[in-house]
Design an enzyme around this catalytic site. Structure first.
Site, PDB file in Angstrom:
ATOM      1  N   ASP A   8      -5.970  14.128  98.836  1.00 54.62           N
ATOM      2  CA  ASP A   8      -7.199  14.439  99.560  1.00 54.62           C
ATOM      3  C   ASP A   8      -7.208  15.944  99.798  1.00 54.62           C
ATOM      4  OD1 ASP A   8      -9.482  14.110 101.360  1.00 54.62           O
ATOM      5  OD2 ASP A   8      -8.034  14.389 102.976  1.00 54.62           O
ATOM      6  N   ASP A  10      -9.672  18.030 102.531  1.00 52.78           N
ATOM      7  CA  ASP A  10      -9.873  18.444 103.923  1.00 52.78           C
ATOM      8  C   ASP A  10      -8.963  17.665 104.861  1.00 52.78           C
ATOM      9  OD1 ASP A  10     -11.878  20.398 103.517  1.00 52.78           O
ATOM     10  OD2 ASP A  10     -13.360  18.822 103.222  1.00 52.78           O
TER      11      ASP A  10
END
Length: 229
Positions: A8, A10
């Site tokens: 991922d 953020d």
């Protein structure tokens, strides 16, 4: 055997959410609306994935002023502001991330990205952190503007797996949020979670492991031990 790590962006690669919040607020001031997302408002809005979707939710339930521009235009201005802030050096990789990526590259473990953020935002972060665009760090890139549904739907992870040409059992996901964990699990992936500032209190049931910091993982050996590969 772990053949690929899917990251991922953020909150996972970097603790970016405060910078996103600042970019939203700077943009609201620029377009002349009396909106301000404080930390509590933003924490609530983060349960909705996607910047455009957060603006739409805010307009439906909380905003007083009408939007002076279409949501897509507001979000484009916000993305441009975020890219400026990242390029100015206002964000850094989370502890342990750079070392894990370097170790994986040396070991021939493939790298992928699965994120609900826009590709320009992800690319800006990679340029600031690695000195190169995302495509020169990550072999596969699945971003929120490439799929029909954002996390907790599995779409970005399924797209990353498709790009890698690997089955889910050969890969592991790294996440920071409940929605990200749900997306990874729905794609059949084992997922290691290290919550960020805005996700500390979330329920991470179903994670292969929860660590306070990715540096606590113990590198590639620790990752392999966690998922039994």
């Amino acid at each position: 055997m772990i053949r690929a790590i899917i990251f991922d962006v953020d909150g996972t690669l970097a603790e970016t959410e405060e910078l996103h919040r600042r970019a939203f607020n700077d943009t609201f001031a620029r377009i002349g609306v009396d909106w301000h997302w404080d930390r509590e408002i933003y924490r609530d809005l983060l349960t909705t994935t996607g910047g455009k979707e957060r603006i739409e939710r805010f307009l439906r339930y909380q905003a007083g002023d009408p939007a002076p521009l279409p949501v897509a235009e507001i979000h484009a201005l916000k993305t441009a502001r975020y890219v400026e802030l990242v390029a100015a050096g206002h964000v850094a990789l989370r502890p342990g991330i750079a070392a894990l990526i370097e170790e994986a590259q040396r070991a021939g473990v493939r790298l992928a990205m699965a994120t609900t953020t826009s590709l320009p935002s992800a690319d800006a972060l990679c340029r600031a952190a690695f000195g190169k665009p995302a495509a020169e760090v990550f072999e596969a890139i699945a971003a929120g503007d490439m799929v029909a549904a954002k996390k907790p739907a599995p779409d970005v992870y399924l797209l990353a797996l498709q790009q890698l040409g690997l089955p889910s059992e050969d890969c592991v996901a790294l996440e920071d949020s409940r929605n990200g964990l749900r997306a990874a699990r729905a794609a059949g992936l084992r997922c290691i979670v290290s919550p960020g500032f805005y996700t500390l209190g979330e329920d991470f049931t179903g994670a292969a492991r929860r660590v306070d910091c990715f540096a606590d993982l113990g590198g590639l050996d620790g990752l392999r031990e966690t998922v039994g590969a």
